[in-house]
Design an enzyme around this catalytic site. Structure first.
Site, mmCIF file in Angstrom:
data_model
loop_
_atom_site.group_PDB
_atom_site.id
_atom_site.type_symbol
_atom_site.label_atom_id
_atom_site.label_comp_id
_atom_site.label_asym_id
_atom_site.label_seq_id
_atom_site.Cartn_x
_atom_site.Cartn_y
_atom_site.Cartn_z
ATOM 1 N N CYS A 1 7.056 32.970 98.827
ATOM 2 C CA CYS A 1 7.894 32.505 97.714
ATOM 3 C C CYS A 1 7.019 32.155 96.502
ATOM 4 O O CYS A 1 6.290 31.152 96.515
ATOM 5 C CB CYS A 1 8.749 31.306 98.115
ATOM 6 N N CYS B 1 11.856 34.447 89.722
ATOM 7 C CA CYS B 1 11.585 34.844 91.098
ATOM 8 C C CYS B 1 10.179 35.434 91.134
ATOM 9 O O CYS B 1 9.911 36.451 90.485
ATOM 10 C CB CYS B 1 12.614 35.865 91.568
HETATM 11 O O1 PYC Z 1 9.423 34.429 95.181
HETATM 12 O O2 PYC Z 1 10.137 32.948 93.730
HETATM 13 C C1 PYC Z 1 10.294 33.671 94.716
HETATM 14 C C2 PYC Z 1 11.598 33.656 95.386
HETATM 15 C C3 PYC Z 1 12.681 32.869 95.110
HETATM 16 C C4 PYC Z 1 13.679 33.214 95.996
HETATM 17 C C5 PYC Z 1 13.199 34.209 96.804
HETATM 18 N N1 PYC Z 1 11.932 34.463 96.412
#
Ligand code: PYC
Length: 329
Positions: A253, A108
């Site tokens: 993300c 993550c």
């Molecule tokens: O930042 O890799 C990330 C992530 C995955 C799911 C939520 N955030």
């Protein structure tokens, strides 16, 4: 006195003797709006050994703990948890197993940025480079003097280009399947406005995409990422990322940006070392770049940079007599 459990005798004059409940120390942060809850102490003992095996044990034997930490009434669908564990690899400053409202993550990115800021808040690290062990490999995080954090992610690559799917209610859509610590389906042409006011429609479309992509030979894909033109000045692109439990990522993300970088690299659309600014659906940004690991297989090392803020330190109380102690699932 056993302080790990609260019995009915602990209920005195209408309030509970909360000091007798099982106590879990947590530190919360958010990275570009996306929350991370690090379990600092009081979590399950997963023993030693490789983190992927410890993650399996977590899932097999302590899944109710996962739910208690991130689901309502203590958390929410958007909360990502991270269990801090002793790393197997002694060159690492920490090991972490990330989880969410429905299960476990390989890596993550926003969570690792949150973890690094949390470790600094705890006085465990200073600025500089720190290795962190995850179930899918070691990542290298750099805490910069200005508080920003860069994460050199696990090797990432595009597994399949332009997979065509027929999405009920939306028609034919094509996307790329990519790995970056999690599996993504990445869509550029979807005809949607990537705006917060359109979140319900984006959620519906992404969920349907995931169902057909899974049915069409990619059962491992559990994140869907829609890209479009940016709104933030200087950004290259805006994204809507749907996480496995249907919540959307408030940050750009980290693993999603990594997957996008792998696709850009494979298409020759971004040069090695060049900066890509990825904007989230709420307007927060990560900057990203990549380094080639192996041109023949398309493997890259993505590096993403973002900022996190610690916003709570708390003790969660797990009281078996609370009917919703283990989360609403
Ligand atoms: O930042 O890799 C990330 C992530 C995955 C799911 C939520 N955030």
């Amino acid at each position: 006195m056993d302080k790990t459990r609260l019995s009915r005798r602990g209920i005195v004059a209408g309030f509970m003797n909360s000091s007798a409940a099982r106590q879990i120390k947590i530190i919360d942060s958010h990275t570009g709006g996306e929350p991370t809850r690090i379990v600092v102490s009081g979590g399950p003992d997963l023993g030693r050994g490789p983190l992927d095996a410890r993650r399996e044990k977590f899932q097999r034997e302590f899944d109710t703990f996962r739910s208690a930490i991130v689901n309502e009434p203590r958390g929410s669908d958007v909360m990502v948890g991270g269990l801090l564990v002793e790393p197997e690899d002694k060159s690492c400053v920490a090991g972490v197993i990330f989880f969410n409202n429905v299960g476990y993550l390989g890596m993550c990115g926003h969570g690792t940025i949150g973890l690094v800021v949390t470790l600094a808040h705890m006085g465990k690290i200073n600025s500089g480079e720190h290795r962190i062990e995850t179930p899918v490999g070691v990542v290298t995080a750099t805490l910069h003097p200005n508080g920003d954090v860069s994460v050199a992610n696990v090797p990432s690559w595009r597994a399949q280009k332009a997979v065509a799917v027929d999405v009920p209610g939306f028609g034919k859509i094509a996307g790329d399947v990519a790995w970056s610590g999690n599996w993504f389906f990445i869509v550029e042409k979807h005809g949607q406005d990537l705006a917060l006011t359109n979140v319900d429609q984006l959620t519906d479309l992404s969920w349907r995409i995931r169902q057909v992509v899974n049915a069409q030979g990619f059962p491992e894909v559990d994140h869907v990422e829609l890209f479009g033109p940016p709104a933030a000045p200087g950004a290259n692109s805006r994204s809507f990322v749907q996480c496995p439990g249907k919540a959307y990522d408030r940050s750009p993300c980290g693993t999603g940006t990594s997957a996008k970088l792998a696709c850009l690299a494979a298409d020759g659309k971004l040069a090695e070392g060049a900066t890509w600014i990825q904007e989230s659906i709420i307007g927060s940004t990560f900057s990203g770049k990549f380094r080639w690991l192996d041109r023949a297989t398309g493997k890259v090392e993505p590096v993403i940079t973002g900022t996190a803020f610690v916003n709570a330190e708390a003790i969660l109380l797990l009281n078996d007599e609370d009917p919703f102690c283990w989360g609403i699932r």
